[in-house]
Design a protein around this motif. Structure first.
Motif, PDB file in Angstrom:
ATOM      1  N   LEU A  80      -1.129 -14.183  -5.111  1.00  0.00           N
ATOM      2  CA  LEU A  80      -1.915 -14.197  -6.341  1.00  0.00           C
ATOM      3  C   LEU A  80      -2.382 -12.785  -6.654  1.00  0.00           C
TER       4      LEU A  80
ATOM      5  N   THR B  50       2.337  -7.816   6.085  1.00  0.00           N
ATOM      6  CA  THR B  50       1.461  -8.717   5.326  1.00  0.00           C
ATOM      7  C   THR B  50       1.941  -8.897   3.888  1.00  0.00           C
ATOM      8  N   SER B  51       2.633  -7.904   3.356  1.00  0.00           N
ATOM      9  CA  SER B  51       2.956  -7.942   1.929  1.00  0.00           C
ATOM     10  C   SER B  51       4.026  -8.947   1.520  1.00  0.00           C
TER      11      SER B  51
ATOM     12  N   THR C 285       0.839  -1.205   0.000  1.00  0.00           N
ATOM     13  CA  THR C 285       0.000   0.000   0.000  1.00  0.00           C
ATOM     14  C   THR C 285       0.873   1.254   0.000  1.00  0.00           C
TER      15      THR C 285
ATOM     16  N   GLU D  85       9.764   2.789   6.789  1.00  0.00           N
ATOM     17  CA  GLU D  85       9.302   1.440   7.144  1.00  0.00           C
ATOM     18  C   GLU D  85      10.059   1.000   8.395  1.00  0.00           C
TER      19      GLU D  85
ATOM     20  N   THR E 120      -3.686  -6.985  -5.046  1.00  0.00           N
ATOM     21  CA  THR E 120      -4.111  -6.810  -6.435  1.00  0.00           C
ATOM     22  C   THR E 120      -4.595  -5.386  -6.717  1.00  0.00           C
TER      23      THR E 120
HETATM   24  P1  FAD Z   1       1.675  -4.391   5.207  1.00  0.00           P
HETATM   25  O1  FAD Z   1       2.255  -5.172   4.120  1.00  0.00           O
HETATM   26  O2  FAD Z   1       1.503  -5.085   6.507  1.00  0.00           O
HETATM   27  O3  FAD Z   1       2.592  -3.110   5.380  1.00  0.00           O
HETATM   28  C1  FAD Z   1       2.503  -2.252   6.508  1.00  0.00           C
HETATM   29  C2  FAD Z   1       3.911  -1.918   6.928  1.00  0.00           C
HETATM   30  O4  FAD Z   1       3.882  -0.867   7.898  1.00  0.00           O
HETATM   31  C3  FAD Z   1       4.635  -3.089   7.590  1.00  0.00           C
HETATM   32  O5  FAD Z   1       5.740  -3.476   6.778  1.00  0.00           O
HETATM   33  C4  FAD Z   1       5.057  -2.549   8.949  1.00  0.00           C
HETATM   34  O6  FAD Z   1       6.329  -2.994   9.367  1.00  0.00           O
HETATM   35  C5  FAD Z   1       5.016  -1.045   8.724  1.00  0.00           C
HETATM   36  N1  FAD Z   1       4.842  -0.270   9.967  1.00  0.00           N
HETATM   37  C6  FAD Z   1       4.002  -0.546  10.988  1.00  0.00           C
HETATM   38  N2  FAD Z   1       4.134   0.377  11.963  1.00  0.00           N
HETATM   39  C7  FAD Z   1       5.072   1.265  11.560  1.00  0.00           C
HETATM   40  C8  FAD Z   1       5.666   2.417  12.156  1.00  0.00           C
HETATM   41  N3  FAD Z   1       5.309   2.866  13.365  1.00  0.00           N
HETATM   42  N4  FAD Z   1       6.633   3.085  11.457  1.00  0.00           N
HETATM   43  C9  FAD Z   1       7.026   2.641  10.221  1.00  0.00           C
HETATM   44  N5  FAD Z   1       6.491   1.540   9.637  1.00  0.00           N
HETATM   45  C10 FAD Z   1       5.536   0.854  10.288  1.00  0.00           C
HETATM   46  N6  FAD Z   1      -4.130  -9.967  -1.618  1.00  0.00           N
HETATM   47  C11 FAD Z   1      -4.102 -10.297  -2.930  1.00  0.00           C
HETATM   48  O7  FAD Z   1      -4.323  -9.442  -3.782  1.00  0.00           O
HETATM   49  N7  FAD Z   1      -3.838 -11.552  -3.358  1.00  0.00           N
HETATM   50  C12 FAD Z   1      -3.651 -12.579  -2.492  1.00  0.00           C
HETATM   51  O8  FAD Z   1      -3.373 -13.705  -2.911  1.00  0.00           O
HETATM   52  C13 FAD Z   1      -3.746 -12.299  -1.111  1.00  0.00           C
HETATM   53  N8  FAD Z   1      -3.598 -13.269  -0.212  1.00  0.00           N
HETATM   54  C14 FAD Z   1      -3.582 -12.988   1.118  1.00  0.00           C
HETATM   55  C15 FAD Z   1      -3.380 -14.026   2.027  1.00  0.00           C
HETATM   56  C16 FAD Z   1      -3.228 -13.743   3.381  1.00  0.00           C
HETATM   57  C17 FAD Z   1      -3.001 -14.863   4.351  1.00  0.00           C
HETATM   58  C18 FAD Z   1      -3.261 -12.404   3.829  1.00  0.00           C
HETATM   59  C19 FAD Z   1      -3.030 -12.116   5.281  1.00  0.00           C
HETATM   60  C20 FAD Z   1      -3.520 -11.375   2.941  1.00  0.00           C
HETATM   61  C21 FAD Z   1      -3.683 -11.652   1.578  1.00  0.00           C
HETATM   62  N9  FAD Z   1      -3.923 -10.648   0.633  1.00  0.00           N
HETATM   63  C22 FAD Z   1      -3.937 -10.936  -0.704  1.00  0.00           C
HETATM   64  C23 FAD Z   1      -4.075  -9.256   1.048  1.00  0.00           C
HETATM   65  C24 FAD Z   1      -2.759  -8.478   0.915  1.00  0.00           C
HETATM   66  O9  FAD Z   1      -1.662  -9.282   1.234  1.00  0.00           O
HETATM   67  C25 FAD Z   1      -2.790  -7.247   1.816  1.00  0.00           C
HETATM   68  O10 FAD Z   1      -3.954  -6.519   1.525  1.00  0.00           O
HETATM   69  C26 FAD Z   1      -1.588  -6.329   1.624  1.00  0.00           C
HETATM   70  O11 FAD Z   1      -0.380  -7.041   1.621  1.00  0.00           O
HETATM   71  C27 FAD Z   1      -1.568  -5.279   2.728  1.00  0.00           C
HETATM   72  O12 FAD Z   1      -0.475  -4.436   2.495  1.00  0.00           O
HETATM   73  P2  FAD Z   1      -0.185  -3.166   3.400  1.00  0.00           P
HETATM   74  O13 FAD Z   1       0.913  -2.431   2.769  1.00  0.00           O
HETATM   75  O14 FAD Z   1      -1.460  -2.430   3.631  1.00  0.00           O
HETATM   76  O15 FAD Z   1       0.237  -3.771   4.812  1.00  0.00           O
END
Ligand code: FAD
Length: 550
Positions: free
Chosen positions: A65, A58-59, A31, A50, A376
């Protein structure tokens, strides 16, 4: 200066301390990465921080997929299916080396969640909403044809199947390639930098106090706009900002297991009923088959979600009741990962029923938070956030910004017009690699990881060759050199977990090369003995976690 190199960390930080940025993004998952790229392309000055490594949340722990989410059709989330379905083709076009079409088999069973006719209709609607081209549209199969395509399926209760297209990816690499491209557009992205607190003026947010755990330094970053893209941690930062009101997150845990391919030799990816109304995937990849996922409410330590005995019992039972000639046991599991879905809480709904839609929250201070959604749909989520940020900046400062252009920008490594160009590139590099005895297998592995940047790694290998006998070791060491210089690898975990997924797909061999890799990190990043030991201990903890079931 390459601002996405670990060797330039001090310079990036010096800049971070002295500038007032248009936008500070907190969180280096997909994101945050998508927002950084979109904003940098529209001309905003951007900094992303980060707290751990990029994609360490989660990423790097999804099902990997790029998919429209067939199950959301069941929940009648048509807008979501439509948006993520159409996004698949765009993400594939922009990162063809890591987003690859994958045929998915959906077996239909008597008393399964969908009948043959309903599956046929559902897959047709799915393809229609996603605007799938006719060559990739769904095909319905007889029972015999389904068995022929996947002989491992148990015949009892099988009524037929549906074959449709999804895309497989590497979630962490998608995040890195987006960040690398953002850095090319001058975004400053730094890992191991945690936001400790926000900085305010007249009750409005004007930046953040951060701690760099690599250099052990605290400093302030100033920015006109601050976006909280911290996935599962979003509510913790909303709490820090005293703006946690209204809707909040509900985290659910999803586990995946990795098995040697020979023990579950599925011929293609398969998505099947478990019997409790849920469905799971089994996906072949890199000589392994991985399967998942679970979906259970999670209220424990966000920084270390672990796989439980109940998780593996659930998944192994699903496999053993669906496939013949498999009797998978706990000892067959080579590795596993466990991720947290940052979903939006809805009263009375179970984990699996919660919507996967993204949601934006506004704090009184000006903090903008975004959570939910999917890998996605990351590009559209980013577009929504950057539209809000540029509108606010335009109102406040009168400056005009362009519209979102990420649809037309290839991610780093994605400079291929089509699959044929990827094949030609592999052939060209294999010819060049012959002089140092690297094989087409080494080249393929790199190209499907680093795309059009692979030649840079090969050049490092040629330069470092010195008639080394162990070609595999030469290859992996060259890859690490490249990642330190171009992908902000700072620790051994960054490389073995997020940049190359070796913890999951090559776990048994790690002990043969880890010491040599750690030595390269020590020399290039001038690590002290204590830092080096700490890095190794951190990695070993993750290594144990991936085979420990609590
Ligand atoms: P994250 O990847 O969690 O990133 C947030 C980041 O913020 C972390 O790296 C963390 O360390 C950082 N952070 C936290 N606090 C602080 C702070 N105070 N200072 C600095 N940094 C900080 N989606 C699909 O499209 N296809 C799939 O096949 C799919 N499968 C999935 C299967 C599972 C089991 C799960 C759990 C999710 C799946 N998803 C899938 C959904 C997708 O993975 C998530 O929606 C997406 O990865 C979320 O990304 P994010 O960047 O919002 O969160």
């Amino acid at each position: 200066m390459n601002n996405f190199s670990s060797t330039n960390r001090k310079q990036v930080i010096a800049k971070a301390k002295n500038e007032v940025f248009d936008l500070l993004i907190i969180g280096g998952g997909i994101t945050g990465a998508g927002i950084a790229l979109d904003a940098a392309m529209r001309g905003l000055s951007v900094i992303l921080v980060e707290k751990n490594d990029f994609a360490s949340g989660t990423s790097s722990k999804s099902t990997k997929l790029i998919h429209g989410g067939l199950r959301y059709l069941k929940q009648m989330e048509l807008r979501l299916v439509n948006e993520v379905g159409s996004e698949r083709a765009i993400v594939h076009k922009n990162a063809p080396h890591i987003v690859i079409p994958e045929k998915m088999l959906l077996p239909i069973k008597k008393n399964g969640s969908l009948s043959y006719n309903l599956t046929s209709l559902a897959l047709w609607i799915y393809d229609f909403l996603a605007g799938v081209k006719s060559s990739e549209s769904r095909k319905m199969l007889s029972k015999e044809k389904t068995k022929k395509i996947e002989p491992l399926l148990k015949g009892k209760n099988l009524q037929g199947g549906g074959l449709y297209y999804e895309y497989r990816t590497d979630d962490a690499r998608l995040t890195i390639e987006a960040l690398k491209k953002a850095a090319e557009y001058s975004a400053n992205c730094t890992n191991y930098t945690e936001v400790l607190d926000f900085v305010y003026k007249d009750e409005k947010i004007i930046g953040a106090k951060v701690h760099d755990s690599f250099l052990d330094k605290e400093y302030q970053i100033k920015a006109k706009k601050v976006v909280n893209a911290t996935g599962p941690w979003v509510d913790l930062l909303r709490t820090k900002d005293a703006s946690l009101s209204g809707k909040r997150l509900q985290l659910t845990k999803g586990v995946h297991l990795v098995i040697d391919y020979k023990k579950l030799p599925v011929r293609q990816a398969i998505y099947f009923d478990v019997g409790d109304g849920r469905m799971i995937f089994a996906i072949p990849r890199s000589g392994k088959t991985y399967l998942g996922t679970t979906d259970t409410v999670f209220n424990e330590d966000l920084n270390r979600p672990l796989t439980s005995k109940a998780d593996i019992a659930y998944l192994l039972k699903a496999i053993n009741t669906t496939f013949s000639k498999t009797n998978l046991k706990e000892s067959d599991i080579e590795s596993s990962w466990s991720g947290l879905r940052p979903l939006i809480h809805e009263d009375g709904k179970s984990a699996s029923e919660l919507s996967r839609k993204d949601e934006i929250f506004y704090g009184e201070s000006g903090l903008i938070s975004i959570a939910g959604g999917k890998l996605t749909g990351y590009r559209k989520m980013a577009e929504r956030i950057v539209n809000i940020v540029t509108e606010q900046l335009q109102q406040e400062e009168g400056k005009k910004y362009t519209v979102c252009k990420t649809e037309f920008e290839r991610l780093a490594g994605g400079n291929f017009a089509n699959q044929e160009e990827i094949t030609d590139y592999i052939i060209y590099l294999t010819g060049k690699a012959r002089e140092i005895k690297l094989t087409i297998e080494h080249i393929k592995e790199w190209v499907y990881r680093y795309g059009s940047n692979t030649e840079k790694i090969l050049d490092i290998a040629i330069e470092n060759n010195q008639n080394r006998k162990d070609i595999d070791l030469l290859a992996i060491c060259s890859e690490l050199h490249y990642c330190i210089d171009n992908e902000m690898v700072t620790t051994i975990s960054d490389f073995l977990i997020r940049r190359s997924s070796r913890l999951y797909f090559d776990r048994p061999r790690i002990k043969y090369y880890i010491d040599e890799l750690q030595e390269i990190l020590v020399q290039k990043l001038l690590l002290s003995e204590a830092q080096s030991q700490q890095q190794k201990a951190d990695f070993m903890e993750r290594y144990q976690d991936s085979r420990t079931f609590v």
